[in-house]
Structure formats: C-alpha cells, structure tokens
Scaffold this motif. Structure first.
Motif, PDB file in Angstrom:
ATOM      1  N   SER A   1      38.948  55.256  33.158  1.00 58.28           N
ATOM      2  CA  SER A   1      38.066  54.088  33.144  1.00 58.28           C
ATOM      3  C   SER A   1      38.345  53.239  31.910  1.00 58.28           C
ATOM      4  O   SER A   1      38.819  53.733  30.881  1.00 58.28           O
ATOM      5  CB  SER A   1      36.602  54.518  33.157  1.00 58.28           C
ATOM      6  N   GLU A   2      38.016  51.971  32.016  1.00 56.18           N
ATOM      7  CA  GLU A   2      38.330  51.033  30.939  1.00 56.18           C
ATOM      8  C   GLU A   2      37.626  51.385  29.642  1.00 56.18           C
ATOM      9  O   GLU A   2      38.188  51.239  28.550  1.00 56.18           O
ATOM     10  CB  GLU A   2      37.935  49.617  31.372  1.00 56.18           C
ATOM     11  N   GLU A   3      36.381  51.877  29.729  1.00 57.50           N
ATOM     12  CA  GLU A   3      35.645  52.205  28.501  1.00 57.50           C
ATOM     13  C   GLU A   3      36.195  53.431  27.793  1.00 57.50           C
ATOM     14  O   GLU A   3      35.939  53.644  26.602  1.00 57.50           O
ATOM     15  CB  GLU A   3      34.159  52.428  28.799  1.00 57.50           C
ATOM     16  N   ASN A   4      36.983  54.249  28.493  1.00 54.40           N
ATOM     17  CA  ASN A   4      37.550  55.452  27.879  1.00 54.40           C
ATOM     18  C   ASN A   4      38.976  55.265  27.378  1.00 54.40           C
ATOM     19  O   ASN A   4      39.507  56.151  26.701  1.00 54.40           O
ATOM     20  CB  ASN A   4      37.529  56.613  28.879  1.00 54.40           C
ATOM     21  N   LEU A   5      39.597  54.141  27.713  1.00 57.03           N
ATOM     22  CA  LEU A   5      40.991  53.927  27.306  1.00 57.03           C
ATOM     23  C   LEU A   5      41.149  53.921  25.791  1.00 57.03           C
ATOM     24  O   LEU A   5      42.168  54.347  25.262  1.00 57.03           O
ATOM     25  CB  LEU A   5      41.507  52.596  27.885  1.00 57.03           C
ATOM     26  N   GLY A   6      40.130  53.422  25.093  1.00 58.13           N
ATOM     27  CA  GLY A   6      40.256  53.295  23.638  1.00 58.13           C
ATOM     28  C   GLY A   6      40.094  54.589  22.875  1.00 58.13           C
ATOM     29  O   GLY A   6      40.353  54.629  21.669  1.00 58.13           O
ATOM     30  N   LYS A   7      39.661  55.660  23.548  1.00 61.25           N
ATOM     31  CA  LYS A   7      39.410  56.893  22.795  1.00 61.25           C
ATOM     32  C   LYS A   7      40.183  58.106  23.331  1.00 61.25           C
ATOM     33  O   LYS A   7      39.926  59.231  22.885  1.00 61.25           O
ATOM     34  CB  LYS A   7      37.915  57.211  22.795  1.00 61.25           C
ATOM     35  N   ILE A   8      41.121  57.896  24.253  1.00 62.08           N
ATOM     36  CA  ILE A   8      41.831  59.048  24.824  1.00 62.08           C
ATOM     37  C   ILE A   8      42.783  59.693  23.826  1.00 62.08           C
ATOM     38  O   ILE A   8      43.157  60.856  23.997  1.00 62.08           O
ATOM     39  CB  ILE A   8      42.601  58.632  26.097  1.00 62.08           C
TER      40      ILE A   8
ATOM     41  N   PHE B   1      41.158  52.897  37.289  1.00 63.69           N
ATOM     42  CA  PHE B   1      40.381  54.071  37.689  1.00 63.69           C
ATOM     43  C   PHE B   1      40.505  54.310  39.194  1.00 63.69           C
ATOM     44  O   PHE B   1      40.268  53.433  40.011  1.00 63.69           O
ATOM     45  CB  PHE B   1      38.914  53.868  37.303  1.00 63.69           C
ATOM     46  N   GLY B   2      40.884  55.539  39.532  1.00 64.18           N
ATOM     47  CA  GLY B   2      41.020  55.919  40.929  1.00 64.18           C
ATOM     48  C   GLY B   2      42.391  55.663  41.512  1.00 64.18           C
ATOM     49  O   GLY B   2      42.657  56.068  42.659  1.00 64.18           O
ATOM     50  N   LYS B   3      43.300  55.011  40.752  1.00 61.25           N
ATOM     51  CA  LYS B   3      44.615  54.674  41.302  1.00 61.25           C
ATOM     52  C   LYS B   3      45.771  55.229  40.478  1.00 61.25           C
ATOM     53  O   LYS B   3      46.898  55.260  40.959  1.00 61.25           O
ATOM     54  CB  LYS B   3      44.756  53.153  41.410  1.00 61.25           C
ATOM     55  N   GLY B   4      45.535  55.606  39.244  1.00 60.23           N
ATOM     56  CA  GLY B   4      46.615  56.173  38.458  1.00 60.23           C
ATOM     57  C   GLY B   4      46.752  55.542  37.084  1.00 60.23           C
ATOM     58  O   GLY B   4      46.057  54.580  36.739  1.00 60.23           O
ATOM     59  N   SER B   5      47.679  56.087  36.281  1.00 56.71           N
ATOM     60  CA  SER B   5      47.896  55.643  34.906  1.00 56.71           C
ATOM     61  C   SER B   5      49.387  55.565  34.615  1.00 56.71           C
ATOM     62  O   SER B   5      50.206  56.191  35.303  1.00 56.71           O
ATOM     63  CB  SER B   5      47.227  56.603  33.913  1.00 56.71           C
ATOM     64  N   GLU B   6      49.706  54.818  33.571  1.00 57.35           N
ATOM     65  CA  GLU B   6      51.093  54.738  33.112  1.00 57.35           C
ATOM     66  C   GLU B   6      51.109  54.782  31.590  1.00 57.35           C
ATOM     67  O   GLU B   6      50.473  53.955  30.925  1.00 57.35           O
ATOM     68  CB  GLU B   6      51.776  53.473  33.596  1.00 57.35           C
ATOM     69  N   PHE B   7      51.818  55.749  31.040  1.00 55.77           N
ATOM     70  CA  PHE B   7      52.013  55.877  29.599  1.00 55.77           C
ATOM     71  C   PHE B   7      53.446  55.473  29.278  1.00 55.77           C
ATOM     72  O   PHE B   7      54.384  55.883  29.968  1.00 55.77           O
ATOM     73  CB  PHE B   7      51.768  57.308  29.132  1.00 55.77           C
ATOM     74  N   ILE B   8      53.598  54.656  28.209  1.00 60.80           N
ATOM     75  CA  ILE B   8      54.942  54.209  27.792  1.00 60.80           C
ATOM     76  C   ILE B   8      55.148  54.573  26.333  1.00 60.80           C
ATOM     77  O   ILE B   8      54.391  54.147  25.450  1.00 60.80           O
ATOM     78  CB  ILE B   8      55.108  52.697  27.992  1.00 60.80           C
ATOM     79  N   ILE B   9      56.173  55.382  26.093  1.00 60.21           N
ATOM     80  CA  ILE B   9      56.572  55.747  24.723  1.00 60.21           C
ATOM     81  C   ILE B   9      57.735  54.852  24.317  1.00 60.21           C
ATOM     82  O   ILE B   9      58.735  54.772  25.025  1.00 60.21           O
ATOM     83  CB  ILE B   9      56.972  57.226  24.650  1.00 60.21           C
ATOM     84  N   ARG B  10      57.585  54.185  23.174  1.00 60.27           N
ATOM     85  CA  ARG B  10      58.651  53.328  22.633  1.00 60.27           C
ATOM     86  C   ARG B  10      59.127  53.910  21.320  1.00 60.27           C
ATOM     87  O   ARG B  10      58.361  54.078  20.388  1.00 60.27           O
ATOM     88  CB  ARG B  10      58.138  51.891  22.430  1.00 60.27           C
ATOM     89  N   LEU B  11      60.444  54.211  21.253  1.00 58.55           N
ATOM     90  CA  LEU B  11      61.050  54.796  20.071  1.00 58.55           C
ATOM     91  C   LEU B  11      62.165  53.881  19.564  1.00 58.55           C
ATOM     92  O   LEU B  11      62.925  53.309  20.368  1.00 58.55           O
ATOM     93  CB  LEU B  11      61.637  56.183  20.385  1.00 58.55           C
ATOM     94  N   PRO B  12      62.270  53.744  18.237  1.00 62.02           N
ATOM     95  CA  PRO B  12      63.372  52.928  17.690  1.00 62.02           C
ATOM     96  C   PRO B  12      64.723  53.579  17.964  1.00 62.02           C
ATOM     97  O   PRO B  12      64.864  54.813  17.884  1.00 62.02           O
ATOM     98  CB  PRO B  12      63.057  52.863  16.188  1.00 62.02           C
TER      99      PRO B  12
END
Length: 455
Positions: free
Chosen positions: A392-399, A439-450
């Motif tokens: 959920s949008e309200e939880n994105l900032g504290k995950i 919420f309810g459809k999925g997530s995407e995490f992106i790691i950016r490395l130099p």
C-alpha cells in the motif's frame, strides 16, 4: 524509569512551567495596572493644579484672593470675608492644602471658571512624558446624586467599567466634596499589554519551546517503545525460525544414522541436500544479523571483487527453494553490454535472494518473477518485479526500516530485517534501491550500482 512514568513527569513539568508563566504574567499585569493607576492619579492632580495656577495667573492681580488661616478665637475680633468651615457639617479638615485649593477653586469659579479642555491639554502632555498612549477625558461628577455634570468629550461614556477604564482619585471642587473632578483613561489594557510585550513574547516562545520539546520527547519515547517491542518480537521470531532448520537438519541426520537410509543413495542425497539448503538459509539469516550489528559499530567492510552478474543471477535462480507446491515462474532478461561489475559477491547474492524470496512469500497461488539486468545512466541495474500482493502507498515509505513488517499475517514468517539489510548493502556499494508498487497487483524493486572496475 519506564516510558509511561517518564512521559507523565515530562507532561507534569511542562504544565508546571505553563502555570508559572501564567502566574508571572498575571503578577506583571497587576503590577503594571497598579502603577498605571498611580500615574493617572498623579497626572490628574498635577493637571488640575497647573490649570488652577494658570487661571490664577490670568486673573487681575487687583482682585486675586488672599489666603489666610485664622485661629478659632480670632473669628469674633477680626472681620473676615471667607468661609467658616466650623459651621459646615461633614467637612474633612485633615488636609489644609486641599481646603485651600477648594477655597481658591470656589473663588475662581466666579472670575475665571475651569475649562475641562484646558485640563485635557495639560494631561495629554503629562501622559506623553510617561510614555502612555491612551484615550482619556476629564469629567465633573456630583457624588451625591451620581450624575455626570460635565465631560470634556462628547463621545465619552457616562458609565464606567472597572476593567476597561482607570479613574483617578476624586479631586474635590467644594468643601462638602460632593462635586469632584476625575481624569478617566479609556482602554488601559492596550497600554498595559504594550508594556508587557517583551515579557509575553518571551513567555510564548518558552511555552512553544516546551511544547516542541515535549513533542520530540513523546515521539522519541513512542519510537523507542515501538523499537523495543519490535526487538522483542524479532528475538521471539528468530528463536522460532532458527529452530526450524535445526529441527530439519536434526531429522535428516537422524535418518542418515539409519543403516538402510545410508545405503539408499537417492535418499541419502536428498537428506543431505535438504540439510545443506537449510544450513545455507540459516547461515544467510545469521549473516544479515551480524552485518547489521557490525555496521552499527562501524566495523563492517565489503569484500569487493569482479563478478559476472548474469552468472550470479543464474546461480540464484537455480538455488531458489520453492516452498510447497506453489507454481513459480522466473524469467531473466539480460540486456547488459558489460556483464562484469565490482561488488561483494556473497552480500549482493543475498540481496537479490531476499527480493526473490519476498516475491514468492508475499504472493498468491501462482507466482511470476521477472528479473531484469540493464544499464542506465552509467549504472548497472537489477530489477525484480512480481505479481504478488503489492504494498500500500502508506507503507512504501517505511518498508526499508529495521524490524518493520508491513504484512502482519502470522502465517508468513519473517524478521523485518530483510529489506533493511538490502538497503544497507546497496548503499555500502554506493548505489540506491527504489520500489514501485500497486496494492493487489505486485511490486518492482530496482537496485542501481555504480559501474566500477577493480583497482
């Protein structure tokens, strides 16, 4: 001292400060009000005396009155043209000066009568000398009837409020002291509060500072309480979680002690593979805890080497342990031109593994994970996208906070340190991690490395 008791003491001290500030302000207001009353009394008297002297100076010297106080036994022998106070009942003879002033006023009433506008002019000058900027007027009152005989302002109120006005002491204009002169100052609160501006500003700032400090303290106490509860939950969860692999390994070893199981090659390899998988899982969790602890102490350092990132992801996919019978499809899309990067192989492996484990754990009956490898603005990027439950949008900032679990389903075990560990390792590499989710459809995490090279 526990958090509740400390919070109670803090609130008590703040209330005490508020009460002391209120008490000081009330005392200061009372002192300024009393002082203003004394100043008004003094100015009213001085303005009247100056006006009376002016009228005397304007009177013809040939007809100016002569003042002489005679003894009682001379009244019968000396012819006197004046006032016999002994024959007047109810006369206050305590102040000779006041009686003389009344006598002069009674004489001037015939030859040069009083003008309230002139007294106002004198009072205005005296008030300015005392730095008092207030509306005022003078009036003559008949105390016997309570009527106002004359006022210097046409818009002057006839009835007075003790809060909104200050009235000078009565200046008698006849011997019976029933006819008096008064100086009335309107709206003295404006003058008083203008003098209290500095003190009230400092008190207000102090109160605001106390409120802010109390807010910070309460926020810190609440956060400490939440952190302590989270740590307790973490210790309870990890103690149970570590029992699981130990129990599985114990059962596998116990089975291997059976001669028939040892002789059965297929069964022996299956037990050993299960034991190895559980030990690796337990080892990775312990490593995460140690890394976070060492980093807090400033002792953690990465062991960077040149690694083949596509090869690392391929090895990860092959080693993923899919729980139960949940169907999982993993698709790897490699668009890297330069497959080699400089990083800590073990910790980067664990970071991507945590993301894929979460994608499987927080998902529905069917899981699809897309792992993308690409380059963007000089960075090497690893994206992990799933079709799971989403955030959920309200939880994105504290995950990414320590011990924070946005999904509190008791069926889904976890420590609340996985994403915090990932963020910590990525930042140690000089990179960043971002998340987008529906919420309810999925997530995407992106790691950016130099994209760096081995020195």
């Amino acid at each position: 001292m526990n958090h509740k008791r400390l919070a109670q003491w803090s609130i008590g001290f703040v209330v005490l400060i508020f009460m002391s500030q209120a008490f000081l302000i009330v005392r200061l207001y009372r002192t300024n009000f009393d002082f203003l009353e004394k100043v008004v009394n003094s100015i009213g008297h001085d303005a009247y005396i100056q006006d009376m002297n002016r009228r005397l100076d304007d009177t013809n010297p040939m007809v100016r009155p002569s003042v002489e106080i005679l003894e009682e036994d001379t009244f019968s022998t000396v012819p006197v043209k004046g006032y016999d106070l002994d024959s007047m009942p109810g006369i206050d003879k305590s102040s000779t000066v006041a009686l003389v002033n009344i006598g002069i006023e009674l004489y001037l009433a015939d030859v040069n009568p009083m003008k309230l506008s002139a007294i106002d002019s004198i009072a205005s000058v005296l008030l300015k000398k005392e730095n008092i900027d207030a509306t005022f007027y003078t009036r003559i009152v008949d105390l016997s009837s309570g009527k106002v005989l004359e006022v210097s302002r046409k818009d002057a109120p006839l009835s007075l409020n003790s809060i909104s006005t200050i009235k000078s002491n009565n200046i008698p204009l006849n011997f019976e002291q029933t006819k008096v002169l008064q100086l009335v100052v309107l709206n003295p609160l404006k003058t008083i509060f203008s003098q209290m501006t500095g003190m009230m500003t400092l008190s207000l700032l102090l109160c605001l500072l106390c409120i802010y400090c109390l807010y910070i303290l309460q926020s810190s106490l609440a956060r400490q309480k939440k952190l302590a509860q989270s740590k307790n939950d973490f210790y309870n969860q990890i103690s149970h979680e570590l029992k699981r692999p130990i129990s599985i390994v114990y059962q596998a070893v116990d089975s291997l002690l059976n001669t028939k199981s040892i002789e059965n090659k297929e069964r022996r390899e299956r037990y050993l593979n299960v034991s190895m998988g559980e030990l690796q899982r337990m080892n990775s969790k312990i490593d995460m805890i140690l890394v976070m602890s060492m980093d807090n102490e400033g002792m953690f350092e990465l062991n960077k080497v040149e690694i083949d990132l596509p090869g690392l992801v391929k090895e990860l996919v092959e080693r993923i342990n899919i729980p139960g019978s949940k169907p999982v499809k993993i698709v790897v899309d490699n668009k890297l031109v330069h497959p080699f990067i400089v990083a800590d192989r073990d910790h980067l492996f664990q970071c991507i593994s945590n993301l894929t484990d979460n994608a499987i754990k927080y998902s529905g009956d069917s899981v699809r994970i897309d792992i993308g490898l690409f380059e963007e603005q000089g960075d090497v990027c690893v994206s992990v996208r799933d079709n799971g439950l989403g955030i959920s949008e309200e939880n994105l900032g504290k995950i990414f906070e320590k011990f924070e679990r946005v999904n509190v389903d008791k069926k889904m075990h976890g420590y609340g340190i996985g994403l915090s560990y990932v963020k910590q390792i990525v930042e140690k590499h000089g990179g960043t991690i971002s998340v987008s989710s529906e919420f309810g459809k999925g997530s995407e995490f992106i790691i950016r490395l130099p994209q760096t090279k081995v020195s």
